[in-house]
Design a protein around this motif. Structure first.
Motif, PDB file in Angstrom:
ATOM      1  N   LEU A 294      37.513  13.041  20.698  1.00  0.00           N
ATOM      2  CA  LEU A 294      38.273  11.785  20.793  1.00  0.00           C
ATOM      3  C   LEU A 294      38.204  10.993  19.480  1.00  0.00           C
ATOM      4  CD1 LEU A 294      37.379  10.561  24.411  1.00  0.00           C
ATOM      5  CD2 LEU A 294      39.470  11.701  23.647  1.00  0.00           C
ATOM      6  N   SER A 295      37.647  11.608  18.467  1.00  0.00           N
ATOM      7  CA  SER A 295      37.512  10.952  17.152  1.00  0.00           C
ATOM      8  C   SER A 295      36.700   9.668  17.221  1.00  0.00           C
ATOM      9  CB  SER A 295      38.880  10.633  16.539  1.00  0.00           C
ATOM     10  OG  SER A 295      39.665  11.777  16.436  1.00  0.00           O
ATOM     11  N   LEU A 296      35.642   9.675  18.049  1.00  0.00           N
ATOM     12  CA  LEU A 296      34.852   8.451  18.199  1.00  0.00           C
ATOM     13  C   LEU A 296      33.627   8.464  17.300  1.00  0.00           C
ATOM     14  CD1 LEU A 296      34.963   8.156  22.076  1.00  0.00           C
ATOM     15  CD2 LEU A 296      36.433   7.058  20.376  1.00  0.00           C
TER      16      LEU A 296
ATOM     17  N   LEU B 270      24.939   7.854  18.114  1.00  0.00           N
ATOM     18  CA  LEU B 270      24.279   6.619  17.700  1.00  0.00           C
ATOM     19  C   LEU B 270      25.318   5.518  17.500  1.00  0.00           C
ATOM     20  CD1 LEU B 270      21.613   5.348  16.891  1.00  0.00           C
ATOM     21  CD2 LEU B 270      22.037   6.051  14.527  1.00  0.00           C
ATOM     22  N   SER B 271      26.390   5.883  16.809  1.00  0.00           N
ATOM     23  CA  SER B 271      27.443   4.915  16.571  1.00  0.00           C
ATOM     24  C   SER B 271      28.100   4.492  17.886  1.00  0.00           C
ATOM     25  CB  SER B 271      28.457   5.535  15.599  1.00  0.00           C
ATOM     26  OG  SER B 271      29.709   4.974  15.749  1.00  0.00           O
ATOM     27  N   GLY B 272      28.297   5.456  18.781  1.00  0.00           N
ATOM     28  CA  GLY B 272      28.895   5.142  20.082  1.00  0.00           C
ATOM     29  C   GLY B 272      28.030   4.169  20.869  1.00  0.00           C
ATOM     30  N   LEU B 273      26.725   4.387  20.803  1.00  0.00           N
ATOM     31  CA  LEU B 273      25.784   3.497  21.483  1.00  0.00           C
ATOM     32  C   LEU B 273      25.929   2.076  20.941  1.00  0.00           C
ATOM     33  CD1 LEU B 273      23.231   3.127  23.265  1.00  0.00           C
ATOM     34  CD2 LEU B 273      21.869   3.763  21.287  1.00  0.00           C
ATOM     35  N   LEU B 274      25.975   1.967  19.616  1.00  0.00           N
ATOM     36  CA  LEU B 274      26.087   0.642  18.995  1.00  0.00           C
ATOM     37  C   LEU B 274      27.435  -0.009  19.303  1.00  0.00           C
ATOM     38  CD1 LEU B 274      24.370   1.375  15.544  1.00  0.00           C
ATOM     39  CD2 LEU B 274      23.431   0.168  17.516  1.00  0.00           C
ATOM     40  N   VAL B 275      28.498   0.811  19.338  1.00  0.00           N
ATOM     41  CA  VAL B 275      29.822   0.264  19.669  1.00  0.00           C
ATOM     42  C   VAL B 275      29.794  -0.340  21.069  1.00  0.00           C
ATOM     43  CG1 VAL B 275      32.178   0.920  20.315  1.00  0.00           C
ATOM     44  CG2 VAL B 275      31.226   1.706  18.144  1.00  0.00           C
TER      45      VAL B 275
END
Ligand code: PHE
Length: 469
Positions: A253-255, A415-420
């Motif tokens: 999903l390009s996340l 990690l980035s998804g968690l922060l988002v």
């Protein structure tokens, strides 16, 4: 398109609103571009082989759950952060953190995104290069001649090994691909990205449909493939597979790479973020499943290994191309469109960094794109060499290519998804978020908010920590 100037005005609510930048011309343009980003090597190259390696149906179910429960809500969060911030991922996160009166350290999220995108593109381009090489091979009739040799699978295996062993060819193809990516991105949003996806996306879908039809009609193994993909055998599911499924949901999903934030920053205000994100997620999932349905019947019909790893698409499909009527043409087209699917993704991966450079230093987009793309190209060369000259250089038992893949897909993206999720769920003000989503206090909104505050962070954290231990 010299729209590099970002002027800051004061919106009705007293918040700063960025204006005067380029925008997608319509909702459709955004959906095509975001779907173009989502649909790529991840769907056609990676999804089938990780399904194969992780035992089929049970993995697919976990993957679908990851898309719906975690991927989609996080995509919405990214788009909303991008549109609300109206800047690059780094600028948007910083602006929104300031507005919410929170720590500037949240900027780290933007940096993880932009760095991750940079790293992903460096090796993504090398794989896209393989597709380009297969186009050239296809034109010279290689699929048919492999079939005529009597041992098509063997001949194609040798061919693939030879290609990987040839640093010069890999670097040349990587260079062609990066040059195309840079050429498109340097033209800007409407004249570059948008025009490119309008041409490329429809063609991709048509070709995939042809391939599925071929597999269904000629191999006689369609049911077996469908069972492999859809009949779950949970005993074949490992704990690591759950991490792989989540990592891949993010990747496909390009996340986690700031792509949807960057694309969101060009999204006109009137477009519904929820509806656009759902369309993109569904399109992406359908394409991945279709790719599986095109590939696995061929795998079974030729007794190839389902767990063939990264080489699956390059080893299995060509066998079929060699045997079908007009197969060289279809095969060549398939790899052309694989390269094109990769291109509609790679332009989105380059965009966040270019957007950031533009906002930080100003200047001509074409120059900034060239600098940034050039740097990625250099790093990519190291990935290309990890298949041959540098194949002995290993860290944690992985060569550089595998290491970058693992680092970005399984560590940086989650990690980035968690922060988002935390940022959209806990840091941004509820009013700002509601205003941006425009869903009122509907059930959909409340569901999203619950998922983004609790389910997504906990889900991602559990899988992530479990894996680290
Ligand atoms: N989603 C793309 C694919 O499936 C890859 C990608 C990852 C693109 C991350 C952008 C950001 O191929």
């Amino acid at each position: 398109m010299a729209n590099s100037v970002v002027s800051i005005t004061v919106g009705q609510s007293g918040e700063h609103v960025a204006t005067g930048r380029e925008h997608w011309s319509s909702r459709m343009a955004f959906v095509l571009a975001a779907a173009g980003s989502a649909v790529g090597l991840g769907n056609v190259w990676k999804f089938p082989y990780i399904v194969g390696e992780n035992g089929g149906g049970a993995f697919v179910i976990v993957y679908l759950a990851c898309i719906a429960l975690i991927g989609l809500p996080i995509m919405m969060a990214e788009v909303l952060i991008g549109r609300r911030g109206g800047m690059s991922p780094i600028g948007s996160v910083r602006t929104l953190a300031v507005r919410a009166g929170r720590s500037l350290n949240w900027q780290a999220l933007g940096w993880i995104c932009v760095t991750g995108a940079f790293l992903i593109l460096s090796f993504y381009s090398v794989v896209a290069g393989w597709a380009i090489i297969y186009v050239v091979q296809g034109l010279s009739g290689v699929f048919t001649s492999a079939a005529q040799s009597g041992d098509a699978a063997g001949a194609l295996k040798t061919l693939f090994a030879e290609i990987l062993g040839d640093a010069g060819i890999l670097i040349a193809a990587h260079t062609v691909f990066m040059a195309a990516t840079i050429a498109i991105v340097s033209q800007g949003i409407e004249a570059g990205l948008e025009r490119a996806v309008r041409i490329m996306m429809p063609g991709l879908l048509v070709l995939l449909a042809i391939l599925v039809a071929y597999s269904a009609l000629t191999t006689g193994r369609f049911t077996e493939a469908a069972a492999f993909l859809f009949a779950p055998d949970f005993s074949a599911l490992s704990a690591e597979a759950v991490l792989v499924a989540l990592g891949h949901a993010f990747f496909t999903l390009s996340l986690g790479m700031g792509v949807m934030m960057a694309y969101g920053s060009y999204l006109p205000r009137h477009v519904s973020i929820a509806r656009a994100s759902i369309t993109v997620s569904v399109l992406d999932t359908v394409v991945a499943l279709l790719a599986g349905l095109a590939i696995f019947p061929i795998v079974f019909a030729h007794s190839l290994e389902t767990a063939a790893g990264p080489g699956l698409v390059f080893l299995t499909l060509p066998v079929a191309f060699g045997e079908m009527q007009g197969g060289n043409l279809i095969g060549t087209l398939f790899f052309l469109f694989l390269a094109v699917a990769a291109l509609t993704s790679s332009i989105s991966v380059l965009e966040p960094a270019v957007e950031y450079l533009q906002e930080r230093f100003g200047g001509r987009r074409s120059v900034l794109t060239l600098i940034c793309g050039g740097a990625i190209w250099l790093v990519g060369i190291a990935s290309a060499l990890s298949f041959n000259a540098w194949s002995e250089i290993k860290l944690f038992g992985k060569n550089l290519f595998d290491l970058l893949d693992y680092l970005t897909a399984n560590i940086m993206a989650p990690l980035s998804g968690l922060l988002v999720a935390l940022f959209a769920g806990w840091v941004m003000s509820k009013t700002a978020v509601m205003d941006e989503l425009g869903m009122g206090n509907s059930v959909g909104y409340r569901l999203w908010r619950f998922v983004i505050r609790y389910i997504a962070p906990v889900g991602v954290a559990v899988v992530f920590v479990y894996n680290l231990l």
